[in-house]
Design an enzyme around this catalytic site. Structure first.
Site, mmCIF file in Angstrom:
data_model
loop_
_atom_site.group_PDB
_atom_site.id
_atom_site.type_symbol
_atom_site.label_atom_id
_atom_site.label_comp_id
_atom_site.label_asym_id
_atom_site.label_seq_id
_atom_site.Cartn_x
_atom_site.Cartn_y
_atom_site.Cartn_z
ATOM 1 N N LYS A 123 0.851 -1.206 0.000
ATOM 2 C CA LYS A 123 0.000 0.000 0.000
ATOM 3 C C LYS A 123 0.885 1.254 0.000
ATOM 4 C CE LYS A 123 -3.743 -2.636 1.961
ATOM 5 N NZ LYS A 123 -4.976 -2.669 2.747
ATOM 6 N N HIS A 183 -8.268 -2.845 -6.437
ATOM 7 C CA HIS A 183 -8.290 -2.997 -4.981
ATOM 8 C C HIS A 183 -9.428 -2.146 -4.414
ATOM 9 C CE1 HIS A 183 -7.173 -2.697 -0.781
ATOM 10 N NE2 HIS A 183 -6.444 -3.778 -0.970
ATOM 11 N N GLU A 204 -11.373 -10.372 -1.709
ATOM 12 C CA GLU A 204 -11.078 -9.658 -0.464
ATOM 13 C C GLU A 204 -12.357 -9.025 0.070
ATOM 14 O OE1 GLU A 204 -6.749 -8.289 -0.134
ATOM 15 O OE2 GLU A 204 -7.717 -6.864 -1.443
ATOM 16 N N GLY A 263 -7.666 -5.005 6.891
ATOM 17 C CA GLY A 263 -7.082 -4.187 7.956
ATOM 18 C C GLY A 263 -7.537 -4.589 9.352
ATOM 19 N N GLY A 294 -1.776 -7.563 3.193
ATOM 20 C CA GLY A 294 -1.549 -6.124 3.321
ATOM 21 C C GLY A 294 -0.620 -5.824 4.472
#
Ligand code: PGA
Length: 264
Positions: free
Chosen positions: A10, A95, A165, A171, A234
Site C-alpha cells: 500500500k 483494490h 477480499e 485491515g 496487506g
C-alpha cells in the site's frame, strides 16, 4: 498451479531507505522460496530501488495499480508497458481502496485487459463491502467478476489471478477475518461463474486468492479449508518475519502448519 503469496505494501513504508531495508529482508527470508510464487508490490517511486534488490531471487515484483490506457495524455498514470523496464510481471487492479475512489467494475476490467495485453498478469480484487442476511453479497461479487470475464478470452485465464477480499475484513485482526468455511463457499461461487462462461477445464486454470486480515496464524487454514490458491497480504507484509511465517504456513504440507512456523 502455483501458490501465490502477494505482498501489498500500500502507501508504505514512509522512506526509500525503509523500502530498501524491507526488500532486503524479504529477499533474505524468501529469496530462495520455490514452493510459492512470492510477489512484492511496492509503491511506484520505490520500484527502481526494490527491483535490483530482488533481481537474483525467486521473489517477483508487482505494482498496486495500472492505467487502463496503453499510452497517451493521462496525467499521473502509469502504463503497463512502462513496467517492463523493471521486469514487473504482476499488477494489482481494482483494490477496494481504489474502487472507493470511484473505479467502476468496467474500469477495473479494462485495466486487467490492458495489463494482459502488455504481458503483465493482473491480480483483480473483488469483494463485498458488507455481509447482510439476505445474501446480496453474492450478487455484488458476481457483478464484479462478470464485468471482468466480459473482457477475457479463454487463453487469458492462466495469466489472471482473482483476489477475493471481503472489504469488511481488510485491515482487521485475525479474529475478525472471514471464516475459512465462508471463504470456501465464495471461491466455489467465483469458480462457478468462470465455468459458466469458459467451461470447467479453463476455469481450473484460474488462481483464486484470499485477502483480508491474513496473519501467520490463519494463513494455513485459509489455504486448506478455504480452498484458495494463495493469499494477498496487506499490513502483515510490512513485517518481514510475519510475512515469511505466512508464506511458510501457506506452503506447509496439509495438516502440519505448526512445523512450518517453527513450533514444536
Ligand atoms: P490486510 O490488507 O492484510 O491489511 O487486511 C489486505 C489488502 O488490503 O489487500
Amino acid at each position: 498451479m502455483s501458490t501465490y503469496i502477494i505482498a501489498n505494501w500500500k502507501m508504505n513504508p514512509a522512506t526509500l531507505a525503509e523500502a530498501k531495508r524491507l526488500a532486503v529482508g524479504v529477499k533474505k527470508a524468501l529469496g530462495k522460496e520455490k514452493r510459492a510464487t512470492v510477489v512484492v508490490c511496492p509503491p511506484f517511486p520505490y520500484l527502481a530501488t526494490v527491483a535490483p534488490e530482488l533481481k537474483s531471487s525467486t521473489v517477483a515484483l508487482g505494482v498496486q495499480d495500472i492505467s487502463a490506457e496503453p499510452k497517451g495524455a493521462y496525467t499521473g498514470q502509469v502504463s503497463a508497458s512502462m513496467l517492463t523496464s523493471w521486469k514487473t510481471r504482476y499488477a494489482i487492479v481494482g483494490h477496494s481502496e481504489r474502487r472507493a475512489l470511484g473505479e467502476t467494475n468496467e474500469h477495473v476490467a479494462a485495466k486487467a485487459r490492458t495489463s494482459l495485453d502488455s504481458n503483465v498478469s493482473p491480480i483483480v480484487c473483488v469483494g463485498e463491502t458488507e455481509r447482510t442476511e439476505d445474501g446480496t453479497y453474492y450478487t455484488f461479487v458476481a457483478e464484479e467478476v462478470r464485468a471482468l470475464l466480459a473482457l477475457l478470452k479463454r487463453k487469458d485465464l492462466k495469466n489472471v489471478i482473482i483476489a477475493y477480499e471481503p472489504v469488511w475484513a481488510i485491515g482487521k485482526s485475525a479474529e475478525e477475518a472471514m471464516s475459512p468455511d465462508a471463504l470456501f463457499e465464495m471461491q466455489l461461487f467465483i469458480r462457478k461463474l468462470v465455468t459458466e462462461k469458459f467451461g470447467r477445464p479453463a476455469a481450473a486454470e484460474l488462481a483464486i486468492l484470499y485477502g483480508g486480515a491474513v496473519k501467520h496464524d490463519n494463513a494455513a487454514e485459509f489455504m486448506r479449508a478455504g480452498g484458495v490458491q494463495g493469499l494477498l497480504v496487506g499490513s502483515a507484509s510490512l513485517d518481514t518475519k510475519e510475512f515469511a511465517a505466512i508464506v511458510a504456513a501457506a506452503v506447509a504440507p496439509q495438516g502440519k502448519p505448526e512445523k512450518a512456523l517453527g513450533k514444536k
